[in-house]
Design a protein around this motif. Structure first.
Motif, PDB file in Angstrom:
ATOM      1  N   TYR A  40       0.820  -1.206   0.000  1.00  0.00           N
ATOM      2  CA  TYR A  40       0.000   0.000   0.000  1.00  0.00           C
ATOM      3  C   TYR A  40       0.858   1.262   0.000  1.00  0.00           C
ATOM      4  O   TYR A  40       0.566   2.220  -0.723  1.00  0.00           O
ATOM      5  N   LEU A  41       1.912   1.283   0.792  1.00  0.00           N
ATOM      6  CA  LEU A  41       2.768   2.471   0.867  1.00  0.00           C
ATOM      7  C   LEU A  41       4.045   2.328   0.045  1.00  0.00           C
ATOM      8  O   LEU A  41       4.922   3.190   0.108  1.00  0.00           O
ATOM      9  N   GLY A  42       4.142   1.247  -0.743  1.00  0.00           N
ATOM     10  CA  GLY A  42       5.334   1.073  -1.566  1.00  0.00           C
ATOM     11  C   GLY A  42       6.586   0.842  -0.758  1.00  0.00           C
ATOM     12  O   GLY A  42       7.689   1.275  -1.155  1.00  0.00           O
ATOM     13  N   ILE A  43       6.477   0.139   0.368  1.00  0.00           N
ATOM     14  CA  ILE A  43       7.633  -0.144   1.214  1.00  0.00           C
ATOM     15  C   ILE A  43       8.479  -1.235   0.562  1.00  0.00           C
ATOM     16  O   ILE A  43       7.965  -2.302   0.227  1.00  0.00           O
ATOM     17  N   PRO A  44       9.752  -1.002   0.340  1.00  0.00           N
ATOM     18  CA  PRO A  44      10.602  -2.017  -0.303  1.00  0.00           C
ATOM     19  C   PRO A  44      10.676  -3.291   0.540  1.00  0.00           C
ATOM     20  O   PRO A  44      10.892  -3.245   1.755  1.00  0.00           O
ATOM     21  N   VAL A  45      10.476  -4.417  -0.105  1.00  0.00           N
ATOM     22  CA  VAL A  45      10.537  -5.716   0.560  1.00  0.00           C
ATOM     23  C   VAL A  45      11.348  -6.654  -0.314  1.00  0.00           C
ATOM     24  O   VAL A  45      11.101  -6.757  -1.518  1.00  0.00           O
ATOM     25  N   SER A  46      12.314  -7.344   0.297  1.00  0.00           N
ATOM     26  CA  SER A  46      13.114  -8.327  -0.439  1.00  0.00           C
ATOM     27  C   SER A  46      12.682  -9.724  -0.048  1.00  0.00           C
ATOM     28  O   SER A  46      12.069  -9.943   1.002  1.00  0.00           O
ATOM     29  N   SER A  47      13.017 -10.675  -0.900  1.00  0.00           N
ATOM     30  CA  SER A  47      12.626 -12.067  -0.641  1.00  0.00           C
ATOM     31  C   SER A  47      13.320 -12.640   0.583  1.00  0.00           C
ATOM     32  O   SER A  47      12.873 -13.646   1.146  1.00  0.00           O
ATOM     33  N   ARG A  48      14.410 -12.022   1.006  1.00  0.00           N
ATOM     34  CA  ARG A  48      15.154 -12.532   2.163  1.00  0.00           C
ATOM     35  C   ARG A  48      14.649 -11.960   3.484  1.00  0.00           C
ATOM     36  O   ARG A  48      15.104 -12.393   4.541  1.00  0.00           O
TER      37      ARG A  48
END
Length: 438
Positions: A146-154
């Motif tokens: 929703y807020l475009g928070i960066p998330v990585s698969s790790r």
């Protein structure tokens, strides 16, 4: 911003507002308004686009939810250590739960925007959907998206949750709306973890949480320890089918009259959600038997958000078109008043039509029939009238009639409710089909 509704119709209008950018576009877009006397006629394409989208009617459920959300936000504003009180809008399908949630979010967003010069929230509202079979990590990813928070698969679930809570608090989110909450099933290990995750967020994010779901008391949502914790913190608002008539106290009836909401043309005063201030709408036509006032009685007032379709507002100071004020009822008895919420909703929608030959009052007189056709469900009613209006434009009749309504097939729930009651009645559509097969 493009003022042509036909052109705006193709500009991300149908995108679900489950990111901040899409929700902001949804909330900031000027809602549609019916034509005013003296306005130049709209083109066919403009009127088709108008009836395709149509106005949002402020039903009693919307009014009540606005008032309750305002109260809960004040109640939990300075609460620190424990979860803030929350709200669940529930009811059968097609009764306006999502519309109620989005209208509350839009109203709060606009109110915060109006206060921006005084340090209001940067991102006051968040709107999310519970994914089918949602796990705790899937919910965390929805919050991050929703807020475009960066998330990585790790990243672990705990790391995503920490980033979400920090970003939401920093952005000043004060209202979190979660739709399709009935998809959570705390009886399963995955559902229980997701419910626990939501509980954790309500304690770590400084916001009021409002949920919407189908008949949540009949689902597994409140089962198990996690479900019981949610049930112990949430107030329920029933978004039921609208009754033909109901008797309520005069104090409650003041805000029951539905009206089409929206800011209309930009400008005008905007007051805080639910305070009932603002200028009154137009005078009534005095035909109490045809539904009384269709104006909004609470929320932002009849014109504090602008463009309200309704004859009067209990929150304003104008003259009412019925002896029962915004309730539009048949009068008072022993401190109570008879309200007709379905008839008033029909009246509000009829006043918003843009048809060249339609005779005002036709649909109000057909309110008993419309209630049978739709079972009082606002979603079914809206689809029926929008389709009838579009058909009337396309075939050149420019008016809605009983025969035209009979020819329209509705959703299965509405048809199952109506057709068994009238087994001998066949629509023109069915008769035509039978002749072609002979």
């Amino acid at each position: 911003m493009n003022d042509n509704p036909a052109e705006r119709a193709g500009q991300d209008r149908d995108a679900s507002p489950t990111t901040w950018e899409s929700f902001r576009r949804f909330a900031d877009e000027p809602p549609l308004v019916p034509p005013a006397p003296g306005d130049p006629p709209r083109s066919v394409e403009e009127r088709l686009a108008y009836h395709s989208r149509f106005v949002t009617v402020r039903t009693p459920a919307v009014v009540k939810t606005l008032v309750e959300v305002r109260t809960l936000m004040a109640l939990g504003r300075y609460q620190q250590a424990t979860a803030r009180p929350s709200l669940i809008v529930t009811g059968p399908p097609t009764t306006g739960k999502t519309t109620t949630l989005l209208e509350v979010g839009r109203t709060w967003h606009l109110a915060e925007q109006a206060q921006a010069s005084r340090g209001a929230s940067q991102v006051p509202v968040a709107y999310l959907l519970v994914p089918p079979g949602a796990s705790a990590k899937a919910l965390a990813l929805e919050f991050a998206r929703y807020l475009g928070i960066p998330v990585s698969s790790r990243m672990t679930q705990a790391q995503i949750a920490a980033s979400v809570c920090h970003t939401y608090n920093t952005a000043g989110v004060r209202l979190v709306m979660i739709d399709e909450i009935h998809r959570l099933n705390p009886r399963t290990s995955t559902g229980a973890e997701a419910a626990d995750f939501l509980k954790d967020l309500t304690e770590r994010i400084s916001a009021t949480f409002v949920y919407a779901g189908i008949d949540v008391t009949a689902t597994a949502l409140f089962s198990g320890t996690a479900g019981a914790q949610l049930a112990g913190r949430a107030e329920l608002i029933d978004c039921d089918p609208l009754p033909v008539a109901a008797r309520t106290s005069m104090a409650r009836a003041g805000g029951m009259g539905p009206g089409a909401t929206g800011r209309g043309r930009r400008g005008g005063d905007r007051s805080r959600p639910g305070d009932g201030r603002g200028r009154s709408g137009d005078d009534g036509d005095g035909r109490e038997a045809e539904g009384g006032s269709a104006g909004s009685g609470q929320g932002t007032g009849a014109r504090s958000s602008g463009g309200t379709v309704g004859r009067n507002s209990a929150g304003g100071g104008g003259r009412s078109g019925s002896s029962a004020g915004a309730s539009g009822g048949a009068g008072k008895a022993g401190g109570t008043v008879l309200i007709r919420p379905f008839r008033e909703t029909v009246a509000a929608m009829e006043m918003a039509l843009d048809l060249q030959q339609h005779r005002p009052g036709t649909l109000v007189r057909l309110a008993p029939y419309l209630h049978e056709r739709t079972a009082g469900r606002i979603g079914s009613l809206s689809r029926l009238l929008r389709r009838a209006a579009i058909t009337a434009i396309l075939d050149g009749r420019e008016k809605i009639t009983r025969a035209g309504l009979d020819a329209i097939a509705l959703d299965h729930l509405a048809e199952e409710h109506y057709r068994p009651r009238h087994p001998a009645r066949r629509s023109p559509r069915a008769n035509t089909s039978a002749r072609h097969t002979q």
